[in-house]
Scaffold this motif. Structure first.
Motif, mmCIF file in Angstrom:
data_model
loop_
_atom_site.group_PDB
_atom_site.id
_atom_site.type_symbol
_atom_site.label_atom_id
_atom_site.label_comp_id
_atom_site.label_asym_id
_atom_site.label_seq_id
_atom_site.Cartn_x
_atom_site.Cartn_y
_atom_site.Cartn_z
ATOM 1 N N VAL A 93 -6.418 -9.503 -4.238
ATOM 2 C CA VAL A 93 -6.080 -8.627 -5.363
ATOM 3 C C VAL A 93 -7.213 -8.686 -6.380
ATOM 4 O O VAL A 93 -7.557 -9.762 -6.877
ATOM 5 C CB VAL A 93 -4.760 -9.062 -6.037
ATOM 6 C CG1 VAL A 93 -4.461 -8.176 -7.244
ATOM 7 C CG2 VAL A 93 -3.606 -9.022 -5.040
ATOM 8 N N LEU A 94 -7.795 -7.516 -6.694
ATOM 9 C CA LEU A 94 -8.891 -7.435 -7.664
ATOM 10 C C LEU A 94 -8.589 -6.314 -8.652
ATOM 11 O O LEU A 94 -8.546 -5.137 -8.281
ATOM 12 C CB LEU A 94 -10.216 -7.177 -6.950
ATOM 13 C CG LEU A 94 -11.461 -7.087 -7.837
ATOM 14 C CD1 LEU A 94 -11.650 -8.369 -8.655
ATOM 15 C CD2 LEU A 94 -12.699 -6.801 -7.002
ATOM 16 N N LEU A 116 -9.098 -7.808 1.327
ATOM 17 C CA LEU A 116 -8.651 -7.190 0.079
ATOM 18 C C LEU A 116 -7.480 -6.235 0.326
ATOM 19 O O LEU A 116 -7.531 -5.399 1.222
ATOM 20 C CB LEU A 116 -9.814 -6.419 -0.558
ATOM 21 C CG LEU A 116 -9.646 -6.022 -2.021
ATOM 22 C CD1 LEU A 116 -9.619 -7.258 -2.915
ATOM 23 C CD2 LEU A 116 -10.777 -5.094 -2.465
ATOM 24 N N ARG A 117 -6.432 -6.389 -0.494
ATOM 25 C CA ARG A 117 -5.231 -5.561 -0.337
ATOM 26 C C ARG A 117 -4.952 -4.660 -1.539
ATOM 27 O O ARG A 117 -4.381 -3.595 -1.383
ATOM 28 C CB ARG A 117 -4.009 -6.456 -0.078
ATOM 29 C CG ARG A 117 -4.110 -7.235 1.231
ATOM 30 C CD ARG A 117 -2.918 -8.150 1.437
ATOM 31 N NE ARG A 117 -3.073 -8.948 2.647
ATOM 32 C CZ ARG A 117 -2.694 -8.546 3.864
ATOM 33 N NH1 ARG A 117 -2.118 -7.364 4.002
ATOM 34 N NH2 ARG A 117 -2.875 -9.320 4.913
ATOM 35 N N VAL A 118 -5.339 -5.108 -2.734
ATOM 36 C CA VAL A 118 -5.082 -4.331 -3.953
ATOM 37 C C VAL A 118 -6.372 -4.211 -4.748
ATOM 38 O O VAL A 118 -7.010 -5.222 -5.052
ATOM 39 C CB VAL A 118 -3.993 -4.997 -4.821
ATOM 40 C CG1 VAL A 118 -3.788 -4.200 -6.109
ATOM 41 C CG2 VAL A 118 -2.682 -5.119 -4.053
ATOM 42 N N CYS A 139 -12.716 -2.638 4.150
ATOM 43 C CA CYS A 139 -11.476 -3.340 3.766
ATOM 44 C C CYS A 139 -10.259 -2.588 4.313
ATOM 45 O O CYS A 139 -9.549 -1.901 3.565
ATOM 46 C CB CYS A 139 -11.384 -3.470 2.257
ATOM 47 S SG CYS A 139 -12.748 -4.407 1.524
ATOM 48 N N PRO A 140 -9.995 -2.706 5.601
ATOM 49 C CA PRO A 140 -8.927 -1.918 6.226
ATOM 50 C C PRO A 140 -7.517 -2.379 5.886
ATOM 51 O O PRO A 140 -6.551 -1.686 6.216
ATOM 52 C CB PRO A 140 -9.207 -2.107 7.728
ATOM 53 C CG PRO A 140 -9.875 -3.447 7.812
ATOM 54 C CD PRO A 140 -10.714 -3.545 6.573
ATOM 55 N N LEU A 141 -7.381 -3.532 5.207
ATOM 56 C CA LEU A 141 -6.046 -4.043 4.883
ATOM 57 C C LEU A 141 -5.549 -3.556 3.521
ATOM 58 O O LEU A 141 -4.476 -3.967 3.072
ATOM 59 C CB LEU A 141 -6.058 -5.581 4.907
ATOM 60 C CG LEU A 141 -6.424 -6.226 6.248
ATOM 61 C CD1 LEU A 141 -6.345 -7.739 6.139
ATOM 62 C CD2 LEU A 141 -5.530 -5.720 7.368
ATOM 63 N N LEU A 142 -6.290 -2.676 2.871
ATOM 64 C CA LEU A 142 -5.897 -2.180 1.551
ATOM 65 C C LEU A 142 -4.494 -1.566 1.581
ATOM 66 O O LEU A 142 -4.177 -0.752 2.443
ATOM 67 C CB LEU A 142 -6.892 -1.135 1.055
ATOM 68 C CG LEU A 142 -8.209 -1.680 0.494
ATOM 69 C CD1 LEU A 142 -9.232 -0.570 0.333
ATOM 70 C CD2 LEU A 142 -7.976 -2.393 -0.836
#
Length: 280
Positions: A93-94, A116-118, A139-142
């Motif tokens: 989360v950033l 990275l998710r957020v 970052c495919p997990l966003l």
């Protein structure tokens, strides 16, 4: 600080940026969430504040860090964010909304923090397209991306996000002047998408219909200020939306008629917790 400390919030406090290095140096390595939002320099020396913040974050050794909130922190610069990303590859989360970064740091974040998710860059208007593309590509997990009022958001950025982030649940591109209908052309289904904010963009009925068809789980739709929108083309799709849609904001969309709103109301079974915002 204690070894059991997992969350540290230094934002909205009397702490001066000159004290930041000492505060972070005393953190236990197990800290998972760090916030320094709204932290300011009591001397109002921008160069000094940015240098101190960069130095403090460059000394960061929080290998377990998952969430970093630097929102509305005027002392944050690209170098500082890059340093934080280099030392916290576990970052998920950033939050960088309303900061002065230009986006160079996003290329470092994209390479270092593949989990990275957020990402929140709302109202960070100087962010470049290159930085955003790097995140969208690597970052495919966003799951949540907030880019409202970012000048660097283009059709390519939106297209890449929709193509790569298959678990995307929240997408906000309000007031992004460089996003056109081409951004959504050829997009595949975004099955997880629940929140879509396209307010104050050049959205048309035809594009909205395509987007809704691609997002069967949509719960919140914000089309506020979309002057070319009438919602008439959306009406046949309302029964399919009924199981999920909870909020529709069509405020300041001047061409939406009373008949369209009445059809919207009657399309959903009663009682149903749908709220509709409409005013101008």
């Amino acid at each position: 600080m204690g070894e059991g400390l997992e969350s540290l919030d230094l934002g909205f406090s009397a702490l001066d940026v000159s004290d930041l290095g000492g505060a972070l140096a005393s953190c236990a390595r197990g800290v998972r969430s760090l916030a320094i939002a709204e932290l300011r320099d009591e001397l109002w020396d921008e160069a000094r504040a940015r240098r101190l913040t960069r130095d403090a974050l460059s000394s960061l050794r929080l290998s377990a860090l998952v969430a970093l909130d630097l929102s509305r922190c005027p002392a944050v610069c690209d170098d500082a964010v890059s340093m934080a990303a280099l030392h916290a590859p576990t970052l998920e989360v950033l939050l960088l909304c309303e900061t002065e970064i230009d986006g160079r740091c996003l290329e470092v974040v994209a390479r270092q923090c593949r989990g990275l998710r957020v990402l929140d860059l709302a109202w960070t208007d100087s962010v470049s397209e290159d930085g955003l593309l790097a995140v969208a590509q690597l970052c495919p997990l966003l799951q949540a991306v907030r880019l409202s009022c970012c000048e660097g958001v283009t059709d390519r950025v939106v297209q890449t996000l929709l193509a790569n982030a298959h678990g995307l649940r929240v997408l906000e591109v309000a007031r992004c002047a460089h996003v056109t209908e081409a951004a959504y052309a050829g997009a595949g289904r975004v099955l997880a998408l629940e929140v879509l904010n396209l307010s104050w963009t050049a959205l048309t009925d035809a594009v909205l219909v395509d987007l809704v068809a691609l997002a069967p789980s949509l719960r919140v739709l914000n089309v506020q200020g979309c002057k070319a929108l009438t919602l008439s083309s959306l009406l046949p799709l309302l029964p399919a939306l009924a199981p999920h849609l909870l909020h529709l904001d069509a405020s300041w969309a001047n061409d939406v008629s009373d008949a369209a709103l009445e059809a919207l109301r009657t399309a959903f079974p009663q009682p149903y917790p749908l709220t509709v915002s409409f005013y101008y």
